[in-house]
Design a protein around this motif. Sequence first.
Motif, PDB file in Angstrom:
ATOM      1  N   ALA A   1       0.843  -1.212   0.000  1.00 27.88           N
ATOM      2  CA  ALA A   1       0.000   0.000   0.000  1.00 27.88           C
ATOM      3  C   ALA A   1       0.870   1.250   0.000  1.00 27.88           C
ATOM      4  O   ALA A   1       0.606   2.219  -0.737  1.00 27.88           O
ATOM      5  N   LEU A   2       1.929   1.241   0.802  1.00 28.02           N
ATOM      6  CA  LEU A   2       2.823   2.394   0.864  1.00 28.02           C
ATOM      7  C   LEU A   2       3.558   2.592  -0.463  1.00 28.02           C
ATOM      8  O   LEU A   2       3.610   3.709  -0.997  1.00 28.02           O
TER       9      LEU A   2
ATOM     10  N   PRO B   1     -11.293   3.042   1.866  1.00 25.69           N
ATOM     11  CA  PRO B   1     -10.177   3.998   1.820  1.00 25.69           C
ATOM     12  C   PRO B   1      -9.464   4.117   3.179  1.00 25.69           C
ATOM     13  O   PRO B   1      -8.243   4.233   3.232  1.00 25.69           O
ATOM     14  N   LYS B   2     -10.230   4.066   4.278  1.00 25.97           N
ATOM     15  CA  LYS B   2      -9.615   4.139   5.618  1.00 25.97           C
ATOM     16  C   LYS B   2      -8.684   2.951   5.846  1.00 25.97           C
ATOM     17  O   LYS B   2      -7.589   3.099   6.394  1.00 25.97           O
TER      18      LYS B   2
ATOM     19  N   LYS C   1      -1.151   1.864   4.794  1.00 26.46           N
ATOM     20  CA  LYS C   1      -0.010   2.671   4.342  1.00 26.46           C
ATOM     21  C   LYS C   1       0.700   3.296   5.546  1.00 26.46           C
ATOM     22  O   LYS C   1       1.931   3.279   5.635  1.00 26.46           O
ATOM     23  N   ASN C   2      -0.079   3.835   6.490  1.00 30.30           N
ATOM     24  CA  ASN C   2       0.504   4.496   7.666  1.00 30.30           C
ATOM     25  C   ASN C   2       1.231   3.506   8.573  1.00 30.30           C
ATOM     26  O   ASN C   2       2.257   3.837   9.166  1.00 30.30           O
ATOM     27  N   ALA C   3       0.707   2.284   8.661  1.00 22.94           N
ATOM     28  CA  ALA C   3       1.377   1.251   9.464  1.00 22.94           C
ATOM     29  C   ALA C   3       2.743   0.922   8.871  1.00 22.94           C
ATOM     30  O   ALA C   3       3.728   0.749   9.597  1.00 22.94           O
ATOM     31  N   ALA C   4       2.826   0.852   7.538  1.00 23.43           N
ATOM     32  CA  ALA C   4       4.107   0.594   6.866  1.00 23.43           C
ATOM     33  C   ALA C   4       5.076   1.746   7.103  1.00 23.43           C
ATOM     34  O   ALA C   4       6.280   1.536   7.318  1.00 23.43           O
TER      35      ALA C   4
ATOM     36  N   GLY D   1       9.877   3.820  10.349  1.00 19.38           N
ATOM     37  CA  GLY D   1      10.399   4.820  11.275  1.00 19.38           C
ATOM     38  C   GLY D   1      10.021   6.243  10.927  1.00 19.38           C
ATOM     39  O   GLY D   1      10.656   7.196  11.377  1.00 19.38           O
ATOM     40  N   HIS D   2       8.979   6.405  10.083  1.00 23.16           N
ATOM     41  CA  HIS D   2       8.520   7.767   9.739  1.00 23.16           C
ATOM     42  C   HIS D   2       7.502   8.231  10.755  1.00 23.16           C
ATOM     43  O   HIS D   2       6.690   7.468  11.230  1.00 23.16           O
TER      44      HIS D   2
END
Length: 201
Positions: free
Chosen positions: A162-163, A185-186, A192-195, A200-201
């Motif tokens: 996804a990322l 979409p959520k 994506k945010n988990a990846a 480390g972002h």
Amino acid sequence: MPAARHHKLTVPDHQTLRKEAGRQVKDELGAIARPDDRFKRACEIVQQADLEIAAHAEERNQAALSLWFYDGVRGLDKVLGMNSNAYSEMRRIALHGDKKATINPGGDLNARMTADERRAAAEEAGVPHTENAADRLPSLATTVSEANARRKAALPFLQDAALVLTEEPYEWSTDRIAEFGDVTPKYARDAKNAAKRRRGH
């Protein structure tokens, strides 16, 4: 007083089962070169695992609770493939709807319910007696164990794909990713945010 019934329960080798189920998923997803195809397949694996867990976890739990409350079978955490704390919480929730409530008579941590007390408490709480619970529990526990392992193995692939799809050269929107993977979409955004967090972002 009814005596504890003796059942010869097969204890699945949960560690090996999970390892093998996870390895198969990693091998399959690792062999898919394109991130869009990998994302789609990972979504399918997670969705299939969720369906299996939803279809069998409740039945597995009912079989285990029936064996403990009505037949006095001990050591079921090993058959279930869960740690003893999680198994204790399952029994507390069944009786009191609260995973922290005590199920010991009078709140005495050293006291144990008698067979009659267990049966009476289960009947009062509406815990059903399940026929053939001893025959069904090992296979139900195996199914849930393997599904959980497949889900756990597929998630990092799903999230990483996804990322990657939001980055160059793809630059897909989360809406497009969601539509492609047949998720919301959520869900795509959270993946994506988990990846990103793992990076480390």
